[in-house]
Design an enzyme around this catalytic site. Sequence first.
Site, PDB file in Angstrom:
ATOM      1  N   LYS A  61      43.461  49.038 -28.344  1.00 42.88           N
ATOM      2  CA  LYS A  61      42.879  49.654 -27.121  1.00 42.88           C
ATOM      3  C   LYS A  61      43.167  50.565 -26.491  1.00 42.88           C
ATOM      4  CE  LYS A  61      40.405  47.187 -24.946  1.00 42.88           C
ATOM      5  NZ  LYS A  61      39.304  47.372 -24.428  1.00 42.88           N
ATOM      6  N   GLY A  72      52.933  41.689 -46.242  1.00 36.87           N
ATOM      7  CA  GLY A  72      51.644  41.240 -46.769  1.00 36.87           C
ATOM      8  C   GLY A  72      52.394  39.375 -47.017  1.00 36.87           C
ATOM      9  N   CYS A  79      59.105  44.937 -45.604  1.00 43.24           N
ATOM     10  CA  CYS A  79      58.759  43.762 -46.267  1.00 43.24           C
ATOM     11  C   CYS A  79      58.750  43.320 -47.723  1.00 43.24           C
ATOM     12  CB  CYS A  79      58.429  42.821 -44.897  1.00 43.24           C
ATOM     13  SG  CYS A  79      59.121  42.348 -43.855  1.00 43.24           S
ATOM     14  N   TYR A  80      57.534  43.454 -48.005  1.00 44.08           N
ATOM     15  CA  TYR A  80      56.167  42.988 -48.790  1.00 44.08           C
ATOM     16  C   TYR A  80      56.378  44.387 -49.858  1.00 44.08           C
ATOM     17  CZ  TYR A  80      53.247  40.860 -52.808  1.00 44.08           C
ATOM     18  OH  TYR A  80      52.208  41.177 -53.229  1.00 44.08           O
ATOM     19  N   HIS A 121      60.310  44.507 -39.469  1.00 50.96           N
ATOM     20  CA  HIS A 121      58.955  45.429 -39.033  1.00 50.96           C
ATOM     21  C   HIS A 121      59.817  46.091 -38.684  1.00 50.96           C
ATOM     22  CE1 HIS A 121      56.097  43.476 -40.820  1.00 50.96           C
ATOM     23  NE2 HIS A 121      56.449  41.722 -40.581  1.00 50.96           N
ATOM     24  N   ASP A 168      35.502  49.564 -24.645  1.00 54.53           N
ATOM     25  CA  ASP A 168      34.955  50.092 -26.217  1.00 54.53           C
ATOM     26  C   ASP A 168      33.343  50.328 -26.380  1.00 54.53           C
ATOM     27  OD1 ASP A 168      37.829  48.833 -26.232  1.00 54.53           O
ATOM     28  OD2 ASP A 168      36.802  46.548 -26.728  1.00 54.53           O
ATOM     29  N   GLU A 217      57.298  48.021 -36.935  1.00 53.70           N
ATOM     30  CA  GLU A 217      56.211  49.007 -36.063  1.00 53.70           C
ATOM     31  C   GLU A 217      55.690  47.810 -34.850  1.00 53.70           C
ATOM     32  OE1 GLU A 217      55.138  45.792 -39.411  1.00 53.70           O
ATOM     33  OE2 GLU A 217      56.431  47.280 -38.631  1.00 53.70           O
TER      34      GLU A 217
END
Length: 530
Positions: free
Chosen positions: A386, A73, A100-101, A187, A245, A189
């Site tokens: 996507k 965050g 992190c946060y 991070h 989509d 991810e």
Amino acid sequence: MSQKHQSAAAQTPAPAAAPQHQTVLVLDFGGQYTQLIARRVREHRVYCEIRPHDVSAAEIAAAAPIGLILSGGPQSVYDEAGPQLDPEILGLGVPVLGICYGMQLMALALGGRVEPASEREYGRTAISVDPDSVFFGGLADEQQVWMSHGDRVTAAPAGFAVTASTDNAPTVAIEDPERGLFGIQFHPEVTHTPHGSEMLRNFLYGRCGASGEWQMSSYVDEAVARIREQVGSRRVLCALSGGVDSSVAATLVERAIGDQLTAVFVDNGVLRKGEREQVEHSLTQGLGVPVVVADARRRFLDALAGVTDPEAKRKTIGRVFIDVFKEEAARLGGADFLVQGTLYPDVIESVSVKGPSATIKTHHNVGGLPEELGFELIEPLRMLFKDEVRQLGRELGIGEELIGRHPFPGPGLAVRILGEVTAERVAMLQEADAIFVDELRAEGLYDRVAQALVVLLPVRSVGVMGDGRTYENAVALRAVETTDFMTADWSQLPHAFLGRVAGRIVNEVQGVNRVVYDITSKPPGTIEWE
């Protein structure tokens, strides 16, 4: 029909029932990559959902997850308005990973110390790790990671071991395997952490006990069940653009409710060259969904006359879209629901879905919708990226010709024309765009590029053509490579290819005498210019 378009998050239907498979929950503390964390977990065949940061320990216990992840965050844990964590969650016996946060909240709640860093770390950073730890097990003792923090943990809570560090941040990762509590200051991810996937796998399989039984077919079954429960016997319209989509969303909803669905394709006057004809052919023949075409070209262009602000364009387009759909619903005998192919990158840039993340820009089918909507939304893809949507499309049996198409924004060429949108400027951009896409296909580069587009700039430049002076428009070519569309690198297309495209555009598109190539990555830029 629903009376009020409240928040985008409020319109997402709750699951019909708690998932019967193993689940990991991500608590959203406002990080831009919250949904990317969930996506990475699903890549390991573990089902994942996002919950707001203020969920209670009792709610977590009722959901019975095998693990929790506390997202990053933008705020400091000492900010009075900063999102907080129910500390009882850390005592539920459920393994927890704080990122992190999330790490800082965990450390503070358990008696550790968090302080502002003397030097803020942002970007690629080399860290030293303990390869014998649970989280870094099997990895080399030096790792490259993506760091982003101002505060840092300076003292780990009692019972925790420090398992990674840098010269600037001696406590980059901590863990207490006995209690199943882990914290990291980077991070895992994002793709900029090359071995982040293995680290997450260590947490999921090494401590949460994941079995890896979830797959996209499970998502289909659950989405079909949710849609059926939400819709009942009522009528549904689908906003069909012809892109990946909306086509996948239409096919999924059709599987759930059959002939209760009618797809509406709106020709809004800002489509690509030949788009209407291609959509009418491919969707009617390929998807087996009834398609109604509404010709609203003049209506949209009239509404956009004099509008130059990009946010005003998006909101104008959203308003007119809804007006058209309301009229089509009335003509078809009424409808209570509107299906949209909204994806998570659209949502996270437009509104906060589950937590306090920042707004980047509105999308006509998210933040650009009017307050009085008149439909209840069905957005079965809004928690997917996507590449996941393409995977879902294959699961539904949609052909590769449609699945492999590049994204095209809902507001169409209106947000690729910087400045006022006019019929003349639309025609100019359609021709330039068609040349770029045709050349990409001819050279076998279309599938290498994740998204390619041309932007008509609000500037004119002097040129020389046929021994005479010209003073005409400039366009920018843009091509990016990405998998999740949350981050992207500019595509290093061959110079000879770019030269050929530029030559064709200048020679064949009346009104254009200059072509430039955009080499900005995301971040700091966005993929689209508006």
